[in-house]
Design an enzyme around this catalytic site. Structure first.
Site, short mmCIF file in Angstrom:
data_model
loop_
_atom_site.label_atom_id
_atom_site.label_comp_id
_atom_site.label_asym_id
_atom_site.label_seq_id
_atom_site.Cartn_x
_atom_site.Cartn_y
_atom_site.Cartn_z
N SER A 15 43.88 77.00 73.78
CA SER A 15 42.41 77.96 73.28
C SER A 15 41.48 78.92 73.92
O SER A 15 40.63 79.19 75.15
CB SER A 15 41.61 77.16 72.61
OG SER A 15 41.02 78.24 71.81
N LEU A 16 42.10 80.05 73.46
CA LEU A 16 40.85 81.37 74.07
C LEU A 16 39.40 81.67 73.40
O LEU A 16 38.57 82.47 73.48
CB LEU A 16 41.72 82.53 73.49
CG LEU A 16 42.87 82.68 74.66
CD1 LEU A 16 43.99 84.26 74.27
CD2 LEU A 16 42.47 83.10 75.70
N SER A 17 39.45 80.27 72.03
CA SER A 17 37.82 80.59 71.32
C SER A 17 36.88 79.87 72.03
O SER A 17 35.50 80.88 72.51
CB SER A 17 38.41 79.90 70.58
OG SER A 17 39.14 79.69 69.62
N LYS A 65 44.77 70.74 59.95
CA LYS A 65 43.58 71.57 58.94
C LYS A 65 43.46 72.04 57.44
O LYS A 65 42.95 72.08 56.93
CB LYS A 65 44.45 73.47 59.20
CG LYS A 65 44.03 74.06 60.60
CD LYS A 65 44.61 75.68 60.10
CE LYS A 65 44.07 76.08 61.45
NZ LYS A 65 44.71 78.06 61.64
N ASN A 86 39.97 76.29 59.01
CA ASN A 86 40.13 76.10 60.23
C ASN A 86 38.45 76.36 60.56
O ASN A 86 38.06 76.25 61.93
CB ASN A 86 40.69 77.71 60.41
CG ASN A 86 40.19 78.59 59.90
OD1 ASN A 86 38.67 78.89 58.99
ND2 ASN A 86 40.17 79.66 60.74
N ASP A 101 41.29 82.58 58.47
CA ASP A 101 42.55 82.57 59.44
C ASP A 101 42.57 83.88 57.85
O ASP A 101 43.70 85.72 58.69
CB ASP A 101 44.03 81.98 59.38
CG ASP A 101 43.17 81.46 60.11
OD1 ASP A 101 42.84 82.10 61.31
OD2 ASP A 101 44.08 79.91 60.03
N GLY A 129 52.43 77.39 58.25
CA GLY A 129 51.40 77.70 58.85
C GLY A 129 50.21 78.91 58.66
O GLY A 129 49.79 78.96 57.26
N ALA A 130 50.98 80.25 59.42
CA ALA A 130 49.91 80.87 59.37
C ALA A 130 50.13 82.19 58.51
O ALA A 130 49.46 82.70 58.29
CB ALA A 130 50.21 81.46 60.70
N GLY A 241 48.21 89.97 68.09
CA GLY A 241 47.41 89.03 67.03
C GLY A 241 46.38 89.18 67.44
O GLY A 241 45.52 88.17 66.99
P1 NAP Z 1 54.43 77.42 62.28
O1 NAP Z 1 53.80 76.30 61.55
O2 NAP Z 1 55.27 76.28 62.77
O3 NAP Z 1 55.77 78.30 61.97
C1 NAP Z 1 57.03 78.98 62.19
C2 NAP Z 1 57.46 79.92 61.49
O4 NAP Z 1 58.27 80.53 62.36
C3 NAP Z 1 58.38 79.06 60.65
O5 NAP Z 1 58.65 80.29 59.73
C4 NAP Z 1 59.25 79.52 61.51
O6 NAP Z 1 60.77 79.31 60.51
C5 NAP Z 1 59.68 80.66 62.08
N1 NAP Z 1 60.74 80.51 63.01
C6 NAP Z 1 60.92 79.37 64.54
N2 NAP Z 1 61.86 79.67 64.89
C7 NAP Z 1 62.20 80.88 64.51
C8 NAP Z 1 63.79 81.41 64.88
N3 NAP Z 1 64.15 80.96 66.34
N4 NAP Z 1 64.28 82.12 64.11
C9 NAP Z 1 63.05 82.48 62.97
N5 NAP Z 1 62.48 81.91 62.58
C10 NAP Z 1 61.81 81.22 63.79
O7 NAP Z 1 53.96 78.55 63.17
P2 NAP Z 1 52.71 78.90 62.47
O8 NAP Z 1 51.42 77.94 62.87
O9 NAP Z 1 52.69 79.15 61.46
O10 NAP Z 1 52.37 80.34 63.81
C11 NAP Z 1 53.18 81.19 63.71
C12 NAP Z 1 52.96 82.42 64.69
O11 NAP Z 1 51.13 82.36 64.67
C13 NAP Z 1 52.79 81.38 66.08
O12 NAP Z 1 52.99 82.20 67.31
C14 NAP Z 1 51.13 81.32 66.58
O13 NAP Z 1 51.35 82.00 67.77
C15 NAP Z 1 50.97 82.88 65.67
N6 NAP Z 1 49.54 82.38 65.29
C16 NAP Z 1 48.69 83.16 65.24
C17 NAP Z 1 47.32 83.47 65.31
C18 NAP Z 1 46.42 84.62 65.34
O14 NAP Z 1 45.08 84.28 65.71
N7 NAP Z 1 47.01 85.85 65.64
C19 NAP Z 1 46.64 82.12 63.96
C20 NAP Z 1 47.94 80.96 63.69
C21 NAP Z 1 48.97 81.54 64.48
P3 NAP Z 1 61.53 78.09 59.95
O15 NAP Z 1 60.50 77.45 58.56
O16 NAP Z 1 62.97 78.75 59.64
O17 NAP Z 1 61.49 76.96 60.63
#
Ligand code: NAP
Length: 282
Positions: A15-17, A65, A86, A101, A129-130, A241
């Site tokens: 985490s970078l928080s 969460k 969160n 978020d 989730g995001a 992001g």
């Molecule tokens: P998550 O719940 O695990 O969801 C992952 C998503 O990616 C799902 O839609 C999944 O599709 C898709 N995916 C994974 N591998 C794939 C592939 N090879 N091809 C196509 N789709 C694929 O994760 P999350 O918590 O939502 O996080 C998602 C991203 O957002 C991460 O990179 C995370 O670091 C980033 N994030 C950033 C912030 C920020 O503050 N900037 C906050 C939260 C998250 P399926 O449903 O088909 O598995």
């Protein structure tokens, strides 16, 4: 007395928080410390009640969460609708939960593109989730149209149904990542929410022919992914992001302190931590 804040998750080491939140406290002259608190799911029953006397507030990340909600006395309206928390503030032993978020992404879009969510058309790549936290928040804000592309179409359908429960007049459509049944040119803003792009050498999550020059493209991943580079080459305005991460943290900081956050100090510290990570220093 030093106020204690932290991030509860499993794992949290990446985490970078801490640098971002601690820079905020320092700039505002608040005697407080933000640290990482690694809590395995099976330890929540023991750890969370102990937070009453130890922590003034905390952030909560994967996988807690949703699970955290049963320990809280009150939920903010958005967290209640989203079913996800969160940020928690400890008000003399009364725990109140928030979800920041969606606000983080809203502010990032406002700052990067000078665009509002209300009345706008947003295409989500991903339905994890995001994506869910942000899409449901945007439904609350009154987006006009939301599109969802996801590899697992069933998850896109689930999210569509949840969006429509919150906002019955919003237009929602979905497809797999090919987007062959969707006219993507209808959308103004594209939000990349898959984890594709996290690793060096990852491909783009969609074929770039569905991206149009007028699209404003934001990637939730903290760095300039291949996807962002290719969108930029097409002439799109882009954002990574970092803005979302910054503003979800800014909102949490303001909930805890009741003050206006020193955004620039928090941003500078976050960018510094990111640079150090890229250089392999931390
Ligand atoms: P998550 O719940 O695990 O969801 C992952 C998503 O990616 C799902 O839609 C999944 O599709 C898709 N995916 C994974 N591998 C794939 C592939 N090879 N091809 C196509 N789709 C694929 O994760 P999350 O918590 O939502 O996080 C998602 C991203 O957002 C991460 O990179 C995370 O670091 C980033 N994030 C950033 C912030 C920020 O503050 N900037 C906050 C939260 C998250 P399926 O449903 O088909 O598995």
């Amino acid at each position: 007395m030093t106020y204690r804040y932290g991030l509860i998750g499993w794992p949290v080491a990446h985490s970078l928080s801490p640098p971002m939140q601690n820079a905020g406290f320092k700039a505002a002259g608040i005697d407080a410390e933000y640290s990482l608190v690694e809590v395995a799911p099976e330890m929540m029953d023991k750890v969370i009640p102990e937070m009453k006397t130890k922590f003034a507030g905390w952030n909560c990340t994967i996988p807690h969460k949703q699970h955290i909600i049963k320990f809280l006395d009150e939920l903010d309206e958005t967290a209640k609708i989203l079913g996800s928390v969160n940020t928690v503030v400890n008000l003399n032993g009364h725990f109140k939960g928030f979800s920041t978020d969606g606000y983080g992404m809203e502010m990032s879009i406002k700052e990067s593109f000078n665009a509002n969510i209300k009345g706008n058309s947003l295409l989500f790549l991903g339905a994890g989730g995001a994506a869910k936290a942000v899409a449901l928040y945007f439904a609350i804000l009154g987006a006009k149209r939301i599109g969802i592309l996801n590899r697992t179409v069933e998850k896109a359908i689930e999210l569509k149904n949840e969006i429509q429960k919150i906002n019955s007049i919003i237009e929602v459509e979905y497809d797999d990542m090919s987007a062959k049944n969707i006219d993507t040119s209808k959308y103004e803003i594209l939000i990349q929410c898959t984890s594709v792009g996290l690793k060096a050498g990852d491909p783009t999550p969609v074929e770039m022919n569905i991206i149009h020059k007028h699209h404003k493209v934001v990637d939730m991943i903290y760095k300039r992914t291949e996807f962002l580079k290719m969108a930029e080459a097409k002439g799109c305005q882009t954002a990574d992001g970092v803005g979302m991460l910054l503003f979800q943290g800014v909102r949490a900081w303001e909930i805890w302190t009741g003050k206006k956050a020193p955004v620039e100090a928090m941003r500078a510290s976050l960018n510094d931590a990111l640079r150090q990570r890229e250089m392999g220093i931390k």
